[in-house]
Write a protein that holds these residues in place. Structure first.
Motif: not given
Length: 376
Positions: A32-34, A38-40, A80-81, A88-90
């Motif tokens: 994970r990055v972030g 908020s992260y990917i 992302m908060g 939001l999410g994807a």
């Protein structure tokens, strides 16, 4: 993405932990990055196994074969908060199973389809603790998984979708008439709603453990069906003293049938004993109504420090699944050993399939699958 690139990607992901040594509770840390707001994140699993099947005429082995109960897959998740309790999410997730238990059979041995690459999810969503979740894109319809609630800890090798262990296998005619066109996958189903589609879906917030969902969509992956479908589902999860309870039920308009399905699983935490049941009914437009009942008894205990051991037996009986007048019956027995530090499970499952219809007589089919699932 080319088949060669897909193979290299899967091999790279599988090899990642080989030389790693990380501190903490697991070997593989979150990719994970972030930060927490908020992260990917990259995630996935590999699930190779070895399948042996006796169709009454011959005994054949297949391996390494991908376990259709829980396919090899990889994905990326974005989070992302945007406000307190709202984010939001994807999610993009792909499946890669060129040699799967769902497809291999007596006529297809040692011939992987290297191009079998399937997009499972390509969706975005808005999640609010107050208002619920809105989903858009390729992903689970509201009814997906409603026939598959299972607290036994053995679903990596056996659950209500009982065909997954050996779905591609063909039943052999008795009296030396060779192989029939009837596969395990066509003779057994759990009528688990509508699966994954390109859809719009809404889930309510959880109220006293209950969540109501609805969705509308159409199958476009791997091919465009041109048929719009919709469904509604109700789920529950809660605890009553020493018991954990999970359940789900759904109605689906498949475009060719009115489908009803549901499942419930109860786990007694102190003893590790669980009971699971599922049922489905398909009122088809052709006048043939398929139905089944499924039951499972499980037991979990930490015999070893490496992780819990889960044992289970199950039984399934279906009518008019493959065709009018057909009967489908199976029993199974399973053992799963968890290795928590390695985020892995080693498993063995044995299942007997019996099928009868008004056309022919068929030998029973016995299948055994063993393998290892590694998550990251």
């Amino acid at each position: 993405m080319s088949s060669a690139m897909v193979r290299l990607s899967v091999l790279a992901l599988a090899a990642f932990p080989a030389g790693a040594a990380f501190a903490g509770d697991t070997l593989i840390p979150p990719l994970r990055v972030g930060d927490d707001n908020s992260y990917i994140q990259l995630y996935g699993q590999i699930n190779p196994g070895f399948l042996v099947v006796d169709d009454g005429d011959s005994t054949l082995g297949y391996g390494p074969v991908d376990n259709g109960n829980s396919s090899t897959r990889f994905g990326v998740r974005f989070y992302m908060g945007i406000a307190s309790g709202t984010f939001l999410g994807a999610n993009y997730e792909a499946q890669y199973d060129p040699y799967s238990t769902n497809y291999v059979n007596q006529l297809n041995r040692g011939d992987p389809d290297w191009d079998r690459y399937l997009t499972r999810k390509a969706e975005g969503y808005l999640n609010s603790e107050q208002f619920g979740v809105l989903w858009i894109g390729q992903g689970s319809m509201a009814s997906d998984g409603t026939a598959e609630v299972d607290l036994s800890g053995t679903d990596v090798i056996g659950y209500s979708s009982i065909s997954d262990l050996a779905g591609g296998q063909l039943f052999a005619y008795s009296r030396d008439r060779g192989l029939s066109p009837i596969s395990v996958g066509s003779a057994f189903t759990n009528y688990d709603g509508l699966g994954r589609k390109v859809r719009v879906r809404y889930d309510t917030p959880s109220i006293a453990g209950f969540t109501l969902s609805g969705s509308y969509g159409s199958e476009m992956i791997p091919e465009d069906s041109g048929i719009d479908v919709w469904d509604v589902a109700l789920r529950y999860a809660g605890e009553f003293g020493a018991f954990k309870v999970a359940s789900a039920a759904a109605y689906s308009d498949t475009g060719s049938a009115d489908r009803y399905d549901g499942s419930i699983s109860v786990l007694h935490v102190p003893t590790g004993i669980s009971v699971t049941g599922a049922a489905g009914y398909d009122a088809r437009q052709d006048g043939v109504d398929g139905r089944y009942l499924y039951g499972k008894l499980g037991y979990q205990r930490s015999f070893f420090d490496v992780g819990a051991t889960a044992l289970a037996v199950d039984i399934y009986s279906g009518d008019d699944i493959g065709t009018a007048g057909s009967e489908s019956f199976t029993w199974g027995a399973f053992v799963v050993q968890n290795f928590d530090y390695y985020q892995s499970q080693v498993y063995l499952g044995v299942r007997s399939y019996r099928y009868d219809d008004e056309v022919g007589d068929y030998n029973p089919l016995l299948a055994a699958l063993t393998g290892i699932r590694v998550k990251f």
